[in-house]
Design a protein around this motif. Structure first.
Motif, short mmCIF file in Angstrom:
data_model
loop_
_atom_site.label_atom_id
_atom_site.label_comp_id
_atom_site.label_asym_id
_atom_site.label_seq_id
_atom_site.Cartn_x
_atom_site.Cartn_y
_atom_site.Cartn_z
N ALA A 46 69.42 3.35 -38.05
CA ALA A 46 68.49 2.23 -38.18
C ALA A 46 67.63 2.16 -36.93
N VAL A 47 66.43 1.62 -37.10
CA VAL A 47 65.53 1.41 -35.97
C VAL A 47 65.02 -0.02 -36.01
N ALA A 48 65.05 -0.68 -34.84
CA ALA A 48 64.62 -2.07 -34.73
C ALA A 48 63.84 -2.26 -33.44
N ARG A 49 62.85 -3.15 -33.50
CA ARG A 49 62.08 -3.44 -32.28
C ARG A 49 62.93 -4.16 -31.25
N SER A 50 63.88 -4.96 -31.71
CA SER A 50 64.79 -5.68 -30.81
C SER A 50 66.22 -5.32 -31.21
N PRO A 51 66.71 -4.17 -30.75
CA PRO A 51 68.02 -3.69 -31.19
C PRO A 51 69.17 -4.67 -30.95
N ALA A 52 69.09 -5.47 -29.90
CA ALA A 52 70.18 -6.39 -29.58
C ALA A 52 70.46 -7.35 -30.74
N LYS A 53 69.41 -7.72 -31.48
CA LYS A 53 69.58 -8.66 -32.58
C LYS A 53 70.36 -8.06 -33.75
N ALA A 54 70.34 -6.73 -33.86
CA ALA A 54 71.00 -6.07 -35.00
C ALA A 54 72.21 -5.25 -34.59
N ALA A 55 72.56 -5.26 -33.31
CA ALA A 55 73.60 -4.36 -32.81
C ALA A 55 74.95 -4.61 -33.47
N ASP A 56 75.38 -5.86 -33.54
CA ASP A 56 76.70 -6.16 -34.12
C ASP A 56 76.76 -5.77 -35.58
N TRP A 57 75.69 -6.10 -36.31
CA TRP A 57 75.67 -5.79 -37.74
C TRP A 57 75.68 -4.28 -37.96
N CYS A 58 74.87 -3.54 -37.20
CA CYS A 58 74.84 -2.08 -37.35
C CYS A 58 76.20 -1.47 -37.02
N ARG A 59 76.85 -1.99 -36.00
CA ARG A 59 78.18 -1.48 -35.64
C ARG A 59 79.15 -1.69 -36.80
N ALA A 60 79.09 -2.86 -37.43
CA ALA A 60 79.99 -3.15 -38.55
C ALA A 60 79.70 -2.25 -39.75
N GLN A 61 78.44 -1.80 -39.89
CA GLN A 61 78.06 -0.94 -41.00
C GLN A 61 78.16 0.54 -40.66
#
Length: 346
Positions: A46-61
């Motif tokens: 995944a790619v996000a402009r603000s990775p910190a906002k999606a970090a926990d969710w991406c880790r869980a997925q």
């Protein structure tokens, strides 16, 4: 414009590896529809402009996260990208993905105007990659049934179509006032881009291309810069008429009704379909709920593996965007405006 031949896929029979561009609300819905559930696709990056906002969710997925889109496009372990970013970013991201040779799935609308959509489609054709516009409601079993009945001539000559897809932004039922989806630059026609566009696309799918629109939009309730009451009258190429309504300050609603000389079909919600002939008793169908998002992503994988076109035609997609673009102009001019019809290319 028809799909061009796709690049040959020589990979083993394993899940298609997808990279999500934009892990916001809708991107997460797309991922969660297939992750650990589908044997055909899985999200690996995944790619996000603000990775910190999606970090926990991406880790869980179990998804690798970065802020660098080009790194994703250059990664040979990524088979295809799934774009779920703000509408205004779609065309540039589609072009970039095509230049990198990646297959592309893009949430609807693929652009906010015909010029950007055409630029994106030309990039797809040049690259010879698979392209899937994300019109998820096309995959509802009830819509498949409606299409089969209409194509079989059960309704006879089509006369009129009307539909409504609405919700309430203010109560956060679907969107909140802070989300980009209600920003004027991303949703210039009230709820049309986020919701009503689904109704418009289904009408084009079932009735045919739109040739003119007459639009009205207003803000009766919202204090944010987002119209809450939006509708358009449409004329189809077959001379049938139509009415599309979308509100963002009421209870959720989804309804689509197609009238013909022999009777009408009405879909209420996503599972309840009624056929009322001119003579005789009504017939009712109740379809089991499905994951539209999983079905469309798996259809994308099928298009790649079988080198066939995704089951949403580009002329229909382009006609929908032309109607969308004409909407704002019509609302400002307070008169009907013509809409371009696009032919499939050989």
């Amino acid at each position: 414009m028809c799909a061009e031949p796709l690049r040959s896929e020589r990979r083993a029979a394993r899940p298609l590896r997808l990279a999500l561009v934009g892990p916001g609300r809708w991107g997460r819905i797309l991922v969660e529809s297939v992750q650990g559930l589908s044997q055909q696709v899985r999200f690996s990056h995944a790619v996000a402009r603000s990775p910190a906002k999606a970090a926990d969710w991406c880790r869980a997925q179990d998804i690798s996260l970065t802020a660098d889109l080009q790194a994703i496009l250059d990664n040979p372990e990524v088979d295809a990208v799934v774009i779920a970013t703000p509408h205004s970013q779609h065309a540039d991201q589609i072009v970039a993905a095509c230049q990198a040779g990646k297959h592309v799935f893009c949430d609807k609308p693929i652009a906010l105007n015909v010029a950007d959509a055409d630029r994106a489609v030309r990039a797809v054709r040049r690259a010879g990659v698979a392209f899937a516009p994300g019109h998820n409601r096309r995959f509802l079993p009830a819509i498949v049934k409606m299409k089969a009945l209409i194509d079989a001539g059960v309704l006879g000559t089509l006369l009129h179509a009307e539909g409504n897809m609405s919700s309430h932004v203010g109560f956060g039922e679907v969107y909140t006032a802070e989300m980009w989806r209600v920003a004027p630059g991303e949703s210039p026609a009230g709820g049309l881009a986020a919701a009503g566009f689904h109704i418009l696309d289904l009408m084009i799918h079932l009735v045919g291309p739109v040739v003119s629109v007459f639009a009205q939009t207003d803000r009766l309730v919202h204090t944010i810069e987002h119209d809450d009451t939006t509708h358009m009258l449409v004329r189809f190429d077959c001379r049938a008429t139509g009415y599309v309504a979308t509100l963002t300050a009421t209870a959720r609603a989804f309804r689509l009704q197609i009238f013909g000389e022999k009777g009408w079909l009405e879909l209420r919600g996503e599972t309840e379909l009624t056929w009322q002939p001119v003579r005789g008793e009504a017939e009712h169908w109740r379809f089991p709920p499905v994951s539209m998002e999983r079905l469309q992503l798996e259809a994308f994988a099928d298009a790649i593996r079988t080198q066939t076109a995704f089951p949403v035609s580009m002329p229909e997609v382009m006609n929908g965007i032309a109607a969308f673009e004409a909407f704002s102009a019509s609302a400002n001019a307070a008169r009907p405006l013509p809409v371009a019809v696009f032919e499939a290319q050989a």
